[in-house]
Design an enzyme around this catalytic site. Structure first.
Site, short mmCIF file in Angstrom:
data_model
loop_
_atom_site.label_atom_id
_atom_site.label_comp_id
_atom_site.label_asym_id
_atom_site.label_seq_id
_atom_site.Cartn_x
_atom_site.Cartn_y
_atom_site.Cartn_z
CB THR A 11 -0.94 0.01 1.22
OG1 THR A 11 -1.86 -1.08 1.11
CG2 THR A 11 -1.71 1.30 1.33
CB SER A 53 2.73 -7.85 1.92
OG SER A 53 1.43 -7.77 2.48
CB THR A 85 0.00 -3.63 6.55
OG1 THR A 85 -1.28 -3.53 5.90
CG2 THR A 85 0.69 -2.28 6.54
CG ASP A 86 -2.73 -7.70 3.15
OD1 ASP A 86 -3.36 -6.95 3.91
OD2 ASP A 86 -3.04 -7.88 1.96
#
Length: 321
Positions: A11, A53, A85-86
């Site tokens: 992101t 990610s 961030t996943d």
């Protein structure tokens, strides 16, 4: 004093496209250009894998660690890695397990992409670079920096799908903060020795126990996987009917018992009914302690790739969980 920056998409590096939606398109140079205060640092910017990610692999992360290690040997003060961030809580923990240097390796990302008002990527990137450059961050291993908080990957969790304050450490709180540009480390947990994984990827399954779980996914698992992590209820409980199947698996592959709750520890001897933590541990399951299921899976896979025996794995979980 140089900070080396590796960009992995996510992101923080998203840009819009005519057909709608956002995709990883921004280079490291574009990311840093959006943060004027970064001009105060000598940055060595390297674009690595520009992917969400969710698509990252252990092999790709090992490549980043190898490149970061070479940068450290060439004299860099610290390393920053940006990504989505996943999977950030898992990748940060993986890097913490295998990072051998006193120089910090700091991971960060963003929850709001650059096309949105209040995008948090620039602030997170600046904070991460400040931490990577700070003497206070030495000998802390990998760190996760987000929302001006400094977290130990061992305890950090992504707790919200969209909030810019998504990362927290429920069991401990953050190690420190970035306050008015100053890095403040408030506590220094003992650093554990780095592990050395081998090439290749053992398969480690994760089974989350749910209401009225009949265990139908478990038969045959030992033939396809080299390890299993069980995300159990509460302090380490499963339906009584699952206990024999898990015990049988534990005679063939390492089976790690964790809690699906997100905070707190698996117990050892409080409850005694079939399917309780006492029962499961007596059947040969390994206590995952305070590690959440996702990090337990990372640790188990790293240990298996290094050729660890069942006794080795039990000992490592005792020290690291």
């Amino acid at each position: 004093m140089t900070v080396t920056l590796f960009t992995l998409g996510g992101t923080i590096a998203m840009a819009g496209r005519p057909s709608g939606g956002v995709v990883p398109r921004l280079s490291g140079a574009e990311l840093t250009a959006a943060v004027p205060a970064l001009a105060d640092f000598a940055l060595d910017v390297r674009d690595a894998h520009a992917v969400p990610s969710a698509n990252l692999t252990f092999a790709q992360l090992y490549e980043v660690v190898d490149a970061a290690s070479r940068a450290v040997k060439a004299g860099t003060t610290g390393v920053v890695v940006t990504q989505g961030t996943d999977t950030l809580e898992e990748t940060a923990y993986l890097l913490d397990l295998i990072w051998p240097h006193p120089q910090p390796i700091v991971l960060t990302g963003a929850m709001r992409n650059p096309t949105l008002a209040g995008a948090d990527g620039p602030a997170n990137l600046l904070a991460a670079v400040r931490v990577a450059a700070a003497p206070e961050a030495r000998d802390l291993g990998a760190l996760l920096v987000f929302n001006d908080e400094i977290h130990a990957p061992r305890w950090a969790r992504k707790t919200h799908a969209t909030s810019t304050a998504t990362f927290s450490s429920p069991n401990t709180g953050p190690l420190g903060h970035v306050i008015e540009g100053r890095v403040r480390v408030l506590t220094r947990p003992p650093r554990l020795p780095a592990l050395t994984p081998a090439a290749g990827g053992p398969r480690v399954a994760l089974h989350t126990v749910t209401l009225d779980d009949d265990g139908s996914l478990l038969p045959g698992l030992a033939a396809t996987h080299q390890g299993l992590v069980v995300a159990a209820y509460g302090v380490g409980h499963v339906p009584a009917g699952l206990a024999p199947a898990l015990g049988e698996l534990a005679t063939r592959i390492p089976v790690v018992l964790t809690s699906r709750t997100g905070a707190g520890s698996v117990l050892t001897s409080t409850y005694g009914a079939p399917g309780s933590e006492t029962d499961l541990l007596s059947r040969g399951l390994i206590n995952g302690g305070l590690l959440d299921p996702y990090k337990a899976r990372v640790l188990l896979r790293v240990l298996l790739s290094a050729g660890a025996t069942h006794d080795d794995i039990t000992q490592e979980f005792t020290h690291r969980a």
